[in-house]
Design a protein around this motif. Sequence first.
Motif, PDB file in Angstrom:
ATOM      1  N   MET A 112       0.705  -1.195  -0.023  1.00 15.10           N
ATOM      2  CA  MET A 112      -0.065   0.122  -0.153  1.00 15.10           C
ATOM      3  C   MET A 112       0.919   1.213  -0.221  1.00 15.10           C
ATOM      4  SD  MET A 112      -2.690   1.147   2.873  1.00 15.10           S
ATOM      5  CE  MET A 112      -3.462   2.569   3.120  1.00 15.10           C
ATOM      6  N   LEU A 113       0.744   2.212  -1.047  1.00 13.28           N
ATOM      7  CA  LEU A 113       1.281   3.474  -1.273  1.00 13.28           C
ATOM      8  C   LEU A 113       0.283   4.491  -0.886  1.00 13.28           C
ATOM      9  CD1 LEU A 113       3.229   3.118  -4.327  1.00 13.28           C
ATOM     10  CD2 LEU A 113       4.294   2.661  -2.166  1.00 13.28           C
ATOM     11  N   ALA A 114       0.262   5.236   0.356  1.00 13.91           N
ATOM     12  CA  ALA A 114      -0.603   6.206   0.895  1.00 13.91           C
ATOM     13  C   ALA A 114       0.085   7.685   0.728  1.00 13.91           C
ATOM     14  CB  ALA A 114      -1.128   5.827   1.886  1.00 13.91           C
ATOM     15  N   GLY A 115      -0.800   8.426  -0.108  1.00  9.25           N
ATOM     16  CA  GLY A 115      -0.570   9.952   0.019  1.00  9.25           C
ATOM     17  C   GLY A 115      -1.745  10.666   0.464  1.00  9.25           C
ATOM     18  N   HIS A 116      -1.823  11.534   1.435  1.00 10.87           N
ATOM     19  CA  HIS A 116      -3.069  12.063   1.533  1.00 10.87           C
ATOM     20  C   HIS A 116      -3.574  13.327   0.900  1.00 10.87           C
ATOM     21  CE1 HIS A 116      -1.896  15.572   4.213  1.00 10.87           C
ATOM     22  NE2 HIS A 116      -1.018  14.898   4.818  1.00 10.87           N
ATOM     23  N   CYS A 117      -4.640  13.290   0.333  1.00  5.12           N
ATOM     24  CA  CYS A 117      -4.858  14.501  -0.400  1.00  5.12           C
ATOM     25  C   CYS A 117      -5.771  15.469   0.318  1.00  5.12           C
ATOM     26  CB  CYS A 117      -5.892  13.893  -1.492  1.00  5.12           C
ATOM     27  SG  CYS A 117      -7.885  13.424  -0.947  1.00  5.12           S
ATOM     28  N   ASP A 118      -5.845  15.546   1.789  1.00  2.53           N
ATOM     29  CA  ASP A 118      -6.608  16.567   2.344  1.00  2.53           C
ATOM     30  C   ASP A 118      -5.405  17.839   2.670  1.00  2.53           C
ATOM     31  OD1 ASP A 118      -5.648  14.553   4.163  1.00  2.53           O
ATOM     32  OD2 ASP A 118      -6.424  15.916   5.655  1.00  2.53           O
ATOM     33  N   GLU A 119      -5.939  19.112   2.804  1.00  3.43           N
ATOM     34  CA  GLU A 119      -5.162  19.980   3.148  1.00  3.43           C
ATOM     35  C   GLU A 119      -5.861  20.944   4.180  1.00  3.43           C
ATOM     36  OE1 GLU A 119      -5.426  23.565   0.416  1.00  3.43           O
ATOM     37  OE2 GLU A 119      -7.140  22.556  -0.633  1.00  3.43           O
ATOM     38  N   ILE A 120      -4.888  21.630   4.746  1.00  2.00           N
ATOM     39  CA  ILE A 120      -5.462  22.777   6.124  1.00  2.00           C
ATOM     40  C   ILE A 120      -6.392  23.680   5.500  1.00  2.00           C
ATOM     41  CG2 ILE A 120      -3.550  22.117   7.609  1.00  2.00           C
ATOM     42  CD1 ILE A 120      -2.828  25.060   6.555  1.00  2.00           C
ATOM     43  N   GLY A 121      -7.264  24.126   6.195  1.00  2.00           N
ATOM     44  CA  GLY A 121      -8.177  25.218   5.936  1.00  2.00           C
ATOM     45  C   GLY A 121      -9.037  25.696   6.957  1.00  2.00           C
ATOM     46  N   PHE A 122     -10.206  26.144   6.538  1.00  5.36           N
ATOM     47  CA  PHE A 122     -11.259  26.805   7.817  1.00  5.36           C
ATOM     48  C   PHE A 122     -12.469  26.259   7.287  1.00  5.36           C
ATOM     49  CE2 PHE A 122      -7.820  29.652   6.556  1.00  5.36           C
ATOM     50  CZ  PHE A 122      -7.179  29.751   7.624  1.00  5.36           C
ATOM     51  N   MET A 123     -13.381  26.580   8.197  1.00  2.00           N
ATOM     52  CA  MET A 123     -15.014  26.276   8.146  1.00  2.00           C
ATOM     53  C   MET A 123     -15.706  27.431   8.763  1.00  2.00           C
ATOM     54  SD  MET A 123     -17.360  23.140   9.803  1.00  2.00           S
ATOM     55  CE  MET A 123     -16.704  21.975   8.634  1.00  2.00           C
ATOM     56  N   VAL A 124     -16.803  27.765   7.822  1.00  2.00           N
ATOM     57  CA  VAL A 124     -17.747  28.908   8.503  1.00  2.00           C
ATOM     58  C   VAL A 124     -18.487  28.386   9.567  1.00  2.00           C
ATOM     59  CG1 VAL A 124     -19.586  30.318   7.687  1.00  2.00           C
ATOM     60  CG2 VAL A 124     -17.828  29.916   6.207  1.00  2.00           C
ATOM     61  N   ARG A 125     -18.448  29.248  10.854  1.00  2.00           N
ATOM     62  CA  ARG A 125     -18.933  28.966  11.815  1.00  2.00           C
ATOM     63  C   ARG A 125     -20.267  29.841  12.257  1.00  2.00           C
ATOM     64  NH1 ARG A 125     -15.861  25.509  15.496  1.00  2.00           N
ATOM     65  NH2 ARG A 125     -17.736  25.711  16.877  1.00  2.00           N
ATOM     66  N   TYR A 126     -20.063  31.046  12.048  1.00  3.06           N
ATOM     67  CA  TYR A 126     -21.122  31.981  12.239  1.00  3.06           C
ATOM     68  C   TYR A 126     -21.230  33.364  11.265  1.00  3.06           C
ATOM     69  CZ  TYR A 126     -23.386  35.849  15.101  1.00  3.06           C
ATOM     70  OH  TYR A 126     -24.002  36.854  15.419  1.00  3.06           O
ATOM     71  N   ILE A 127     -22.130  33.751  10.954  1.00  2.00           N
ATOM     72  CA  ILE A 127     -22.298  34.808  10.009  1.00  2.00           C
ATOM     73  C   ILE A 127     -23.058  35.898  10.981  1.00  2.00           C
ATOM     74  CG2 ILE A 127     -23.243  35.680   7.932  1.00  2.00           C
ATOM     75  CD1 ILE A 127     -23.277  32.957   6.946  1.00  2.00           C
TER      76      ILE A 127
END
Length: 356
Positions: free
Chosen positions: A63-78
Motif C-alpha cells: 500500500m502506497l498512501a499519500g493524503h489529499c486533504d489540506e488545511i483550511g477553515f470552516m464557516v461557523r457564524y455569520i
Amino acid sequence: MDEHAVSFLQELVETPSPSGFEQPVQRIMRRELSPLADEVRTDVMGNVIARIDAASSQAMRVMLAGHCDEIGFMVRYIDDNGFIYFAPIGGVDAHLVPGQRVHVHTADGPVLGVVGKKPIHLMEPKDRETVVKLNSQFIDLGCADGEAARKLVAVGDPVTFAVGFERLQGELAASRGFDDKMGAFIVVEVLRAVRQRGVPPVEVYGVSTVQEEVGLRGATTSAFGIDPQIGIAVDVGFASDVPGVEMKEIGEFKVGGGPIISRGANINPALFDLLLRTAEEEGIPCQIMGAPRGTGTDANVMQLTRAGVAAALVQVPLRYMHSPVEVLSLADIEATIRLLTGVIYRLDSDFSIIPN
C-alpha cells in the motif's frame, strides 16, 4: 519534470480539499488512476483506492498512501453585519491568516473574501505584539449585511487560502496544499511508472487518503480494508535549510537534497534497508531522518492496523509547512517517484519483512 506532470500537480494543489471536503480533488485522482489500474474504487470515507495486480495471486500486498486533504477553515457564524467567523480545519498558524485572501467554497462555487484586521495605526502598542486568536478573526465578503452574506455562504462551508502554484528559481515551486497533495501526486506517478514498466512482483495499492490533517482517519480505514503486508506513506517533511530552524532538533534536510527516508520505531528495519539500498543502486540522493517515536503520518496507523504492517515513511523536504507559501523541489518529487518504483520491483518472494 515534464510539463504534463507539472500541470497535473498544479491542478491538484489548486483544487480545494480541506479535510472532510476532499471530493473535488478525489474526482481528479480517479480520472488519472482509472487508465492505470486494474481496479479503482472509493470507500465510504472517501479514500480513492487503485490496484495493480501482481503476476501471482500469492504475492504480497503493498500500500502506497499519500493524503489529499489540506488545511483550511470552516464557516461557523455569520453576524448581522455580514462578517464571517470561522474555525480551523487542521493545524493553521494564526499568525499567517490576517490579511489573506480566501475562497469560501459554497454550493454555487467559490466566493472571494479577505481576512480583515484592524490597521496598525489604530492598535495599542501592546496589541501589536499579540496574535489575534482565530476565533476572533473574520472574513469580509464585501456584503452590506448579514442577509446578503447568508445568501452567498452557509454555516459549514469550507474555506481555503486563495493562492495557487507558482514556479520559483530552478526546480523550486511554491503553493498551498503541497502537504500532501504532492504525496497523492507521487502515488499516481508511481502507478503510472509501474504500468509502463510491466507486471510488478507485488500487488500494488495506490491510495489517496482523506482526513489525515484531523487524525490520520482515512489511512486507518483504508489500511484495515486492504490489509497490506507492506505500507509506505508518502508525505512532506520539514526542511531545515532556512533561517530559524534548529538542525539539532530535527536533523539536516535540504530542499533539493532528495527524499527523506525515516528510520525508527515506526519503520520496519528490513524495509528501511531496502529503501536505502534502492537509492544507492539507482543513484538517487536521499536524506535520513531519525524518528524515535510514531511519525504522526499515515505510516503510524498503517503500521498498527490489524496484526501489524511493515511500514515505511518517505518524505519530500518542504519549507514553510502549513502556510500559503509552501516550497519544495520538483526534482525531489521526481527522485521519490524513482525510489518507490525501484522498491516495488525489488520486493520479490525472497524479501522478508520479519525483523531479525
